[in-house]
Motif scaffolding. Structure first.
Motif, short mmCIF file in Angstrom:
data_model
loop_
_atom_site.label_atom_id
_atom_site.label_comp_id
_atom_site.label_asym_id
_atom_site.label_seq_id
_atom_site.Cartn_x
_atom_site.Cartn_y
_atom_site.Cartn_z
N GLU A 65 9.08 -6.11 -17.88
CA GLU A 65 7.61 -6.41 -17.78
C GLU A 65 7.55 -7.67 -16.87
O GLU A 65 6.63 -7.77 -16.17
N ASP A 66 8.13 -8.71 -17.29
CA ASP A 66 7.88 -9.88 -16.73
C ASP A 66 8.28 -9.85 -15.05
O ASP A 66 7.81 -10.26 -14.27
N ARG A 67 9.48 -8.98 -14.98
CA ARG A 67 9.82 -8.74 -13.36
C ARG A 67 8.72 -8.01 -12.74
O ARG A 67 8.49 -8.31 -11.79
N GLN A 68 8.29 -7.09 -13.45
CA GLN A 68 6.91 -6.23 -12.94
C GLN A 68 5.64 -7.15 -12.74
O GLN A 68 5.07 -6.98 -11.53
N VAL A 69 5.50 -7.98 -13.45
CA VAL A 69 4.32 -9.11 -13.15
C VAL A 69 4.44 -9.71 -12.26
O VAL A 69 3.69 -9.87 -11.20
N GLU A 70 5.74 -10.39 -11.82
CA GLU A 70 6.23 -11.26 -10.53
C GLU A 70 5.77 -10.44 -9.19
O GLU A 70 5.42 -10.68 -8.37
N GLU A 87 -2.42 -9.16 -12.42
CA GLU A 87 -1.55 -9.23 -13.59
C GLU A 87 -2.41 -8.76 -14.85
O GLU A 87 -1.70 -8.15 -15.45
N LYS A 88 -3.63 -9.13 -14.84
CA LYS A 88 -4.26 -8.57 -16.00
C LYS A 88 -4.26 -7.30 -15.94
O LYS A 88 -4.21 -6.65 -16.99
N LEU A 90 -2.11 -5.23 -14.53
CA LEU A 90 -0.90 -4.47 -15.09
C LEU A 90 -0.54 -4.47 -16.40
O LEU A 90 -0.11 -3.91 -17.26
N LYS A 91 -1.14 -5.78 -17.10
CA LYS A 91 -0.71 -5.90 -18.44
C LYS A 91 -1.64 -5.23 -19.35
O LYS A 91 -0.89 -4.51 -20.45
N PHE A 92 -2.78 -4.73 -18.96
CA PHE A 92 -3.57 -3.75 -19.63
C PHE A 92 -2.91 -2.33 -19.57
O PHE A 92 -2.62 -1.66 -20.71
N ILE A 93 -2.30 -2.00 -18.48
CA ILE A 93 -1.82 -0.58 -18.56
C ILE A 93 -0.41 -0.84 -19.20
O ILE A 93 -0.05 0.28 -19.86
N VAL A 94 0.52 -1.74 -19.23
CA VAL A 94 1.63 -2.17 -19.91
C VAL A 94 1.31 -1.85 -21.52
O VAL A 94 2.20 -1.19 -22.15
N GLU A 95 0.26 -2.53 -21.79
CA GLU A 95 0.06 -2.45 -23.21
C GLU A 95 -0.09 -1.08 -23.67
O GLU A 95 0.33 -0.51 -24.91
N GLU A 96 -0.98 -0.30 -22.85
CA GLU A 96 -1.37 1.15 -23.22
C GLU A 96 -0.06 1.92 -23.29
O GLU A 96 0.30 2.96 -23.96
N VAL A 97 0.85 1.78 -22.16
CA VAL A 97 2.23 2.47 -22.09
C VAL A 97 3.13 2.24 -23.37
O VAL A 97 3.49 3.14 -23.91
N ILE A 98 3.09 0.84 -23.84
CA ILE A 98 3.89 0.49 -25.12
C ILE A 98 3.41 1.28 -26.05
O ILE A 98 4.17 1.70 -27.12
#
Length: 117
Positions: A65-70, A87-88, A90-98
């Motif tokens: 996730e950190d690598r994807q943000v960068e 970044e915001k 992507l983090k929103f999407i990643v939270e939903e994926v998790i």
């Protein structure tokens, strides 16, 4: 009034200038494309969630996730998009994926059984 081929027309009042109608139609088409891209992304992440659950891996992978943000921040900068916004997003999407991955792990582990995460 002329129409461009492939542009979706919304039901705008007649007093809206043509240039504004066309810009809004383009935005509507882009929004539709984004929805379809997100749907495809979630189909792919569902496969990842099933694999993680089968392999007893945790739903979240903070290093990736950190690598994807960068990576996304750099892509955003190159594209002229605010990297903070990217970044915001992507983090929103990643939270939903998790959350989906947790649900998949729970469903594969059975009701109330520990998931190993």
């Amino acid at each position: 009034m002329t129409t461009s081929p492939g542009i979706h027309r919304s039901n705008e009042p007649a007093e809206v200038p043509e240039e504004l109608r066309e810009a809004r139609a383009t935005i509507d088409n882009i929004d539709a494309a984004l929805v379809h891209l997100l749907a495809e992304r979630f189909r792919c992440t569902k496969k990842v969630g099933v694999l993680k659950a089968r392999l007893d891996l945790p739903p979240s992978d903070p290093g990736r996730e950190d690598r994807q943000v960068e990576r996304l921040r750099a892509l955003a900068e190159d594209a002229g998009l605010d990297p903070v916004f990217a970044e915001k997003f992507l983090k929103f999407i990643v939270e939903e994926v998790i959350r989906h991955h947790e649900d998949i792990a729970d469903s594969l582990a059975g009701e109330g059984a520990p998931t190993g995460a």
